[in-house]
Design an enzyme around this catalytic site. Sequence first.
Site, PDB file in Angstrom:
ATOM      1  CG  ASN A   1      -0.010  -2.838  -7.908  1.00 11.56           C
ATOM      2  OD1 ASN A   1      -0.690  -3.831  -8.113  1.00 11.56           O
ATOM      3  ND2 ASN A   1      -0.291  -1.968  -6.930  1.00 11.56           N
TER       4      ASN A   1
ATOM      5  CG  ASP B   1       4.626   0.456  -0.318  1.00 12.95           C
ATOM      6  OD1 ASP B   1       3.684   0.133   0.431  1.00 12.95           O
ATOM      7  OD2 ASP B   1       5.442  -0.369  -0.776  1.00 12.95           O
TER       8      ASP B   1
ATOM      9  CE  LYS C   1      -1.517  13.921 -22.616  1.00 18.02           C
ATOM     10  NZ  LYS C   1      -1.452  14.090 -24.051  1.00 18.02           N
TER      11      LYS C   1
ATOM     12  CG  ASP D   1       1.787  -0.598   6.267  1.00 16.97           C
ATOM     13  OD1 ASP D   1       0.733  -1.270   6.267  1.00 16.97           O
ATOM     14  OD2 ASP D   1       2.918  -1.105   6.141  1.00 16.97           O
ATOM     15  CB  ILE D   2      -4.241   0.161   5.236  1.00 13.65           C
ATOM     16  CG1 ILE D   2      -4.177   1.241   4.152  1.00 13.65           C
ATOM     17  CG2 ILE D   2      -5.641   0.073   5.818  1.00 13.65           C
ATOM     18  CD1 ILE D   2      -4.939   0.894   2.883  1.00 13.65           C
TER      19      ILE D   2
ATOM     20  CE  LYS E   1       6.825  -6.975   3.284  1.00 10.50           C
ATOM     21  NZ  LYS E   1       6.544  -7.251   1.875  1.00 10.50           N
TER      22      LYS E   1
ATOM     23  CE  LYS F   1       3.246  -4.270   6.661  1.00  9.51           C
ATOM     24  NZ  LYS F   1       2.714  -3.770   5.395  1.00  9.51           N
TER      25      LYS F   1
HETATM   26  N1  CTP Z   1      -0.273  -2.905   2.956  1.00  8.09           N
HETATM   27  C1  CTP Z   1      -1.145  -1.961   3.439  1.00  8.09           C
HETATM   28  N2  CTP Z   1      -0.921  -0.649   3.192  1.00  8.09           N
HETATM   29  C2  CTP Z   1       0.161  -0.253   2.478  1.00  8.09           C
HETATM   30  C3  CTP Z   1       1.053  -1.207   1.977  1.00  8.09           C
HETATM   31  C4  CTP Z   1       0.803  -2.542   2.234  1.00  8.09           C
HETATM   32  O1  CTP Z   1      -2.143  -2.326   4.091  1.00  8.09           O
HETATM   33  N3  CTP Z   1       0.334   1.038   2.255  1.00  8.09           N
HETATM   34  C5  CTP Z   1      -0.534  -4.330   3.251  1.00  8.09           C
HETATM   35  C6  CTP Z   1      -0.787  -5.175   2.001  1.00  8.09           C
HETATM   36  O2  CTP Z   1      -2.165  -5.219   1.687  1.00  8.09           O
HETATM   37  C7  CTP Z   1      -0.260  -6.537   2.414  1.00  8.09           C
HETATM   38  C8  CTP Z   1       0.847  -6.209   3.401  1.00  8.09           C
HETATM   39  O3  CTP Z   1       0.608  -4.864   3.847  1.00  8.09           O
HETATM   40  O4  CTP Z   1      -1.215  -7.298   3.107  1.00  8.09           O
HETATM   41  C9  CTP Z   1       2.243  -6.292   2.842  1.00  8.09           C
HETATM   42  O5  CTP Z   1       2.304  -5.578   1.622  1.00  8.09           O
HETATM   43  P1  CTP Z   1       3.630  -5.598   0.734  1.00  8.09           P
HETATM   44  O6  CTP Z   1       3.422  -4.711  -0.459  1.00  8.09           O
HETATM   45  O7  CTP Z   1       4.074  -7.017   0.517  1.00  8.09           O
HETATM   46  O8  CTP Z   1       4.696  -5.008   1.689  1.00  8.09           O
HETATM   47  P2  CTP Z   1       4.971  -3.578   2.249  1.00  8.09           P
HETATM   48  O9  CTP Z   1       4.559  -3.548   3.681  1.00  8.09           O
HETATM   49  O10 CTP Z   1       4.366  -2.529   1.359  1.00  8.09           O
HETATM   50  O11 CTP Z   1       6.549  -3.541   2.204  1.00  8.09           O
HETATM   51  P3  CTP Z   1       7.528  -3.582   0.914  1.00  8.09           P
HETATM   52  O12 CTP Z   1       6.778  -2.906  -0.215  1.00  8.09           O
HETATM   53  O13 CTP Z   1       8.729  -2.798   1.361  1.00  8.09           O
HETATM   54  O14 CTP Z   1       7.848  -5.018   0.634  1.00  8.09           O
END
Ligand code: CTP
Length: 403
Positions: A210, A279, A289, A306-307, A340, A344
């Site tokens: 990303n 995600d 490859k 989701d950490i 969120k 969380k």
């Molecule tokens: N985060 C995480 N682990 C993941 C995804 C996200 O720890 N697998 C944490 C990110 O570091 C951030 C927060 O969760 O602090 C929100 O991340 P974001 O990408 O905005 O949202 P998501 O929870 O992934 O939800 P979405 O992608 O549906 O908006």
Amino acid sequence: MGQLAGKRIIIGVTGGIAAYKAAEWIRALRREEAEVQVVQTAAAARFITPLTLAALSGHRVYEDIFSPEEAELIPHINLARQCDLLLIAPATAQTIAKLAHGQADNLLTAIALATRAPVLICPAMNSNMYLHPATQANLESLRQYGCIIAPPVAGAMACGDEGPGRLPDWRTVREYIATALTPQDLQGIHFLITAGPTYEDIDPVRFIGNRSSGKMGYALAGAARQRGATVTLISGPSPLPDPPAITTIRVRSAREMAKFVHQEAPNAQIIIKAAAVADYSPLTTDSHKIKKGTASLELKLTANEDILKSLGESRGENTLPLLVGFAAESRDHLAHGLKKLKAKNLDLIVINDIGGSESAFANDNNQVIIINRQGKKIELPRLSKEETAHRLLDQLLPILPSP
Ligand code: CTP
């Protein structure tokens, strides 16, 4: 406005070959809108002219403690009073020896004795002179007196010798300057900060990534360290160099990031998750490859942990570690951010707008909204990421554990 804007910095230049580097540092300080006043020793004027330093600093250069001009202003006392920081760079063995013994036989050493501002000394000299026990003992005395020493780095010297004695690079010195000018209100607090993107490998050449650059997370790590915190930074692939005085762990994938976050979390009182964690990752990674040839190709993805959510769940009702999340949103920012924060179990959520030309991604500036557990909303103006980081840390002060 940046961290150094409006700060009154005296740069004391002494007579070493590295005096020309002071010229570059003056420019760098002025680019950050610091007020720079140069004080030169007589020996320094043999290496770089006062004219050059006056032109670069935008002010006359002070050299003589007994100058007939403005004698009624008592320059050494007035300059000493009016500065936020005295930076001595390069500091020769001779000036270091004088300072260590409280001698005040020129304007610069007199200012160093008279000032109540922090004194940052950047020694630069031949490595044998630097390593000589007399110089080392003098530097130790200066540390005892409260001076900050930015140690020289090793390398090839102008005289042909190799060893420690060169001025550090601007990035490193800037960190010393920012630290010296910043209240140490996070001393004794251990931060765990994540930054950057994650890369999820498809095959040996391709990955899902990303646009995160890591700038916001690195700025937070730097800001917390400037304020005296101990910082561990877990970074996904980012072009940024490891920040000085921060334990940096480099990872690639979301799974690797999760492993190190869980390993380091028990040591931290505050965890800030600025990383843009993927995600999903490919269900399998091909060891070769993937070849073209088919009309279409299906990539099966599997959800990553989701950490931050796991950290929130394992903390449960406990107040520690404090948890701060980032929400990257392109629409319905507040509603998604608030969701969120609750889902969380966070203390703060920082909502970033990632849409449009002012997107937070890879930008040096950022404009965020912070929401706390009680639903209080703090809207910050558009600021540098360093300044945004400090404003965010300010919001943590009232809920910090005592060190
Ligand atoms: N985060 C995480 N682990 C993941 C995804 C996200 O720890 N697998 C944490 C990110 O570091 C951030 C927060 O969760 O602090 C929100 O991340 P974001 O990408 O905005 O949202 P998501 O929870 O992934 O939800 P979405 O992608 O549906 O908006």
